[in-house]
Scaffold this motif. Structure first.
Motif, PDB file in Angstrom:
ATOM      1  N   ALA A   1       0.684  -1.297  -0.133  1.00 49.07           N
ATOM      2  CA  ALA A   1      -0.425   0.342   0.104  1.00 49.07           C
ATOM      3  C   ALA A   1       0.995   1.722  -0.285  1.00 49.07           C
ATOM      4  O   ALA A   1      -0.015   2.271  -0.949  1.00 49.07           O
ATOM      5  CB  ALA A   1      -0.975  -0.164   1.697  1.00 49.07           C
ATOM      6  N   ALA A   2       2.014   1.196   0.351  1.00 47.59           N
ATOM      7  CA  ALA A   2       3.325   2.666   0.426  1.00 47.59           C
ATOM      8  C   ALA A   2       3.682   2.615  -0.415  1.00 47.59           C
ATOM      9  O   ALA A   2       3.757   3.591  -1.082  1.00 47.59           O
ATOM     10  CB  ALA A   2       3.834   1.960   1.887  1.00 47.59           C
ATOM     11  N   TYR A   3       3.522   1.280  -1.500  1.00 44.72           N
ATOM     12  CA  TYR A   3       4.664   1.841  -2.305  1.00 44.72           C
ATOM     13  C   TYR A   3       3.473   2.042  -3.779  1.00 44.72           C
ATOM     14  O   TYR A   3       3.213   3.001  -4.534  1.00 44.72           O
ATOM     15  CB  TYR A   3       4.836   0.089  -2.793  1.00 44.72           C
ATOM     16  CG  TYR A   3       6.403  -0.047  -2.233  1.00 44.72           C
ATOM     17  CD1 TYR A   3       7.208  -0.043  -1.600  1.00 44.72           C
ATOM     18  CD2 TYR A   3       7.362  -0.479  -3.227  1.00 44.72           C
ATOM     19  CE1 TYR A   3       8.739   0.079  -0.676  1.00 44.72           C
ATOM     20  CE2 TYR A   3       9.237  -0.406  -2.880  1.00 44.72           C
ATOM     21  CZ  TYR A   3       8.721  -0.018  -1.804  1.00 44.72           C
ATOM     22  OH  TYR A   3      10.451  -0.412  -1.281  1.00 44.72           O
ATOM     23  N   ARG A   4       2.728   1.490  -3.676  1.00 40.96           N
ATOM     24  CA  ARG A   4       1.672   1.975  -4.477  1.00 40.96           C
ATOM     25  C   ARG A   4       1.288   3.745  -4.070  1.00 40.96           C
ATOM     26  O   ARG A   4       0.661   4.263  -5.147  1.00 40.96           O
ATOM     27  CB  ARG A   4      -0.086   1.381  -4.367  1.00 40.96           C
ATOM     28  CG  ARG A   4      -0.595   1.566  -5.195  1.00 40.96           C
ATOM     29  CD  ARG A   4      -1.697   1.103  -5.123  1.00 40.96           C
ATOM     30  NE  ARG A   4      -2.096  -0.920  -5.668  1.00 40.96           N
ATOM     31  CZ  ARG A   4      -2.067  -1.907  -4.865  1.00 40.96           C
ATOM     32  NH1 ARG A   4      -2.193  -1.401  -3.623  1.00 40.96           N
ATOM     33  NH2 ARG A   4      -1.562  -2.944  -5.027  1.00 40.96           N
ATOM     34  N   ARG A   5       0.964   4.068  -3.001  1.00 38.97           N
ATOM     35  CA  ARG A   5       0.688   5.330  -2.902  1.00 38.97           C
ATOM     36  C   ARG A   5       2.109   6.574  -3.386  1.00 38.97           C
ATOM     37  O   ARG A   5       2.365   7.336  -4.372  1.00 38.97           O
ATOM     38  CB  ARG A   5       0.497   6.458  -1.522  1.00 38.97           C
ATOM     39  CG  ARG A   5      -0.585   5.515  -0.816  1.00 38.97           C
ATOM     40  CD  ARG A   5      -1.130   6.141   0.487  1.00 38.97           C
ATOM     41  NE  ARG A   5      -0.076   5.782   1.606  1.00 38.97           N
ATOM     42  CZ  ARG A   5       0.082   4.141   2.573  1.00 38.97           C
ATOM     43  NH1 ARG A   5      -0.938   3.779   2.183  1.00 38.97           N
ATOM     44  NH2 ARG A   5       0.660   4.218   3.337  1.00 38.97           N
ATOM     45  N   ASP A   6       3.344   5.518  -3.469  1.00 40.11           N
ATOM     46  CA  ASP A   6       4.295   7.068  -3.797  1.00 40.11           C
ATOM     47  C   ASP A   6       4.341   6.365  -4.989  1.00 40.11           C
ATOM     48  O   ASP A   6       5.147   7.669  -5.465  1.00 40.11           O
ATOM     49  CB  ASP A   6       5.310   6.271  -2.779  1.00 40.11           C
ATOM     50  CG  ASP A   6       5.533   6.142  -1.415  1.00 40.11           C
ATOM     51  OD1 ASP A   6       5.205   7.154  -0.587  1.00 40.11           O
ATOM     52  OD2 ASP A   6       5.684   5.547  -0.835  1.00 40.11           O
ATOM     53  N   LEU A   7       3.920   5.710  -5.679  1.00 38.92           N
ATOM     54  CA  LEU A   7       4.051   4.946  -6.952  1.00 38.92           C
ATOM     55  C   LEU A   7       3.128   6.403  -7.924  1.00 38.92           C
ATOM     56  O   LEU A   7       3.461   6.611  -8.887  1.00 38.92           O
ATOM     57  CB  LEU A   7       4.273   3.537  -7.323  1.00 38.92           C
ATOM     58  CG  LEU A   7       5.805   3.469  -7.571  1.00 38.92           C
ATOM     59  CD1 LEU A   7       5.643   1.582  -7.069  1.00 38.92           C
ATOM     60  CD2 LEU A   7       7.511   4.169  -7.628  1.00 38.92           C
ATOM     61  N   ASP A   8       2.335   6.152  -7.488  1.00 43.50           N
ATOM     62  CA  ASP A   8       1.657   7.349  -7.546  1.00 43.50           C
ATOM     63  C   ASP A   8       1.171   8.917  -7.925  1.00 43.50           C
ATOM     64  O   ASP A   8       1.439   8.974  -9.063  1.00 43.50           O
ATOM     65  CB  ASP A   8      -0.020   6.844  -7.017  1.00 43.50           C
ATOM     66  CG  ASP A   8      -1.382   7.085  -7.257  1.00 43.50           C
ATOM     67  OD1 ASP A   8      -1.632   7.242  -9.597  1.00 43.50           O
ATOM     68  OD2 ASP A   8      -2.160   8.535  -7.183  1.00 43.50           O
ATOM     69  N   ARG A   9       2.376   9.042  -7.189  1.00 44.65           N
ATOM     70  CA  ARG A   9       2.608  10.185  -6.971  1.00 44.65           C
ATOM     71  C   ARG A   9       3.872  10.223  -7.218  1.00 44.65           C
ATOM     72  O   ARG A   9       3.522  11.471  -8.468  1.00 44.65           O
ATOM     73  CB  ARG A   9       2.788  10.635  -5.328  1.00 44.65           C
ATOM     74  CG  ARG A   9       3.279  12.050  -4.960  1.00 44.65           C
ATOM     75  CD  ARG A   9       4.290  12.207  -3.634  1.00 44.65           C
ATOM     76  NE  ARG A   9       3.375  11.872  -2.749  1.00 44.65           N
ATOM     77  CZ  ARG A   9       3.345  11.141  -1.634  1.00 44.65           C
ATOM     78  NH1 ARG A   9       4.269  10.522  -1.595  1.00 44.65           N
ATOM     79  NH2 ARG A   9       2.325  11.220  -0.812  1.00 44.65           N
ATOM     80  N   TYR A  10       4.798   9.542  -8.166  1.00 43.61           N
ATOM     81  CA  TYR A  10       5.329   9.842  -9.383  1.00 43.61           C
ATOM     82  C   TYR A  10       5.020   9.456 -10.155  1.00 43.61           C
ATOM     83  O   TYR A  10       4.536  10.132 -11.053  1.00 43.61           O
ATOM     84  CB  TYR A  10       6.207   8.773  -9.007  1.00 43.61           C
ATOM     85  CG  TYR A  10       7.863   8.863 -10.144  1.00 43.61           C
ATOM     86  CD1 TYR A  10       8.297   9.321  -9.927  1.00 43.61           C
ATOM     87  CD2 TYR A  10       7.315   7.567 -10.857  1.00 43.61           C
ATOM     88  CE1 TYR A  10      10.033   9.458 -10.652  1.00 43.61           C
ATOM     89  CE2 TYR A  10       9.292   7.026 -11.373  1.00 43.61           C
ATOM     90  CZ  TYR A  10       9.848   8.335 -11.842  1.00 43.61           C
ATOM     91  OH  TYR A  10      11.444   8.500 -12.656  1.00 43.61           O
TER      92      TYR A  10
END
Length: 316
Positions: free
Chosen positions: A30-39
């Motif tokens: 979930a944390a990676y998904r949030r960060d990569l969506d921001r990217y």
């Protein structure tokens, strides 16, 4: 010529890779998904729609944007630790994309994350830790099953040094030998699905046994293997565990920032204070590298320094 893919599809492939091949936890995913969506949104704003067109400058700009507040957009500057986490996700994405042959060059390889300030773990003194455990489920409105469950959880947290996710992920079958005079053991499943066996002392065994015999049957309305259950019979959530710890800390007169991870910090620090070898503590904590465990030695050195300063006749 290397074919390129859209940023969105490559992110999906990378997240699938984390689940299937790396065994990433739901929380990590979930944390990676949030960060990569921001990217992805950052690249969209720059007119970049595939990873093959990403340059090192794009990644550098993303790192700078994370550290910069934008009041008009309602965006706050992230802490260095949060920037480092987001950049780790981006670096992992580009590394995966290059190794998979989707992009010819790893655009993020040379972009280093910021170095967060080193914060020492906060260990709760032994007497305060015991007071907090004894304060678990201590209100008049708590039912007996809830009181016994909360006491068992805190005893188990302190006895094993388990992470919050490891504790709530426990099943009944992960416990062994609770009735043995020398104490029992628990199987903990850490990051990457790695298992470790941690011994349990008599206080934890007795508390867990009391919960299993007198409380869990009343909560287990749905059946299932989970050890710690909520009032509806489902597996306990991380938020509920956090609330239980916060309530016990408040009743014991401790600072409000005590968390489930404070039990893990205290477990390690108290073992080292008692003379445990750092390699043994490493195994008990489930750290893949002893370097991660060494941060706790700094805590014990500080404790020794304070005692020396107070007691040595030539300290001042």
């Amino acid at each position: 010529m290397v074919e390129t893919e859209t940023v969105e599809s490559q992110i999906r492939g990378y997240l699938d890779h984390l689940v299937v091949e790396r065994g990433a936890s739901t929380h990590t995913l979930a944390a990676y998904r949030r960060d990569l969506d921001r990217y992805r949104r950052h690249l969209d704003a720059a007119g970049v729609t595939d990873l093959g067109a990403v340059s090192e400058a794009h990644v550098e700009d993303f790192r700078a944007a994370l550290s910069t507040a934008d009041p008009e957009a309602g965006r706050r500057a992230l802490a260095p630790s949060s920037v480092a986490r987001a950049l780790a996700a981006v670096r992992g994405l580009h590394r995966f994309s290059t190794r998979d042959g989707a992009t010819p060059v790893d655009a993020a390889a040379a972009v280093s994350p910021p170095s967060p300030p080193r914060r020492l773990p906060k260990a709760v003194p032994v007497d305060r830790m015991i007071a907090m455990i004894e304060a678990a489920g201590g209100t008049e409105t708590d039912t007996e099953p809830a009181r016994l469950r909360d006491r068992a959880m805190l005893e188990l947290l302190y006895a094993s040094g388990a992470r919050a996710a490891e504790l709530i992920g426990l099943d009944v079958d992960d416990l062994d030998g609770l009735d043995r005079p020398e104490g029992g053991a628990v199987i903990l499943r850490g990051k990457g699905g790695k298992e470790r066996i941690v011994p349990l002392g008599r206080p934890a065994c007795e508390a867990v046994n009391a919960y299993l015999v007198r409380a869990r049957p009343a909560l287990a309305v749905k059946g299932g293997p989970a050890l710690f259950l909520n009032a509806r019979g489902g597996r306990l959530s991380r938020q509920t565990l956090w609330n239980v710890v916060s309530a016990a800390a408040r009743r014991a007169g401790l600072a409000p920032d005590v968390s489930p991870h404070s039990f893990r910090h205290s477990f390690a620090t108290h073992l080292l204070d008692g003379g445990a070898d750092i390699r043994v503590v490493q195994e008990l904590l489930g750290h893949s590298s002893v370097t991660t465990t060494q941060v706790y030695t700094l805590v014990t050195v500080d404790t020794l320094r304070e005692v020396w300063a107070e007691c040595h006749p030539r300290a001042r």
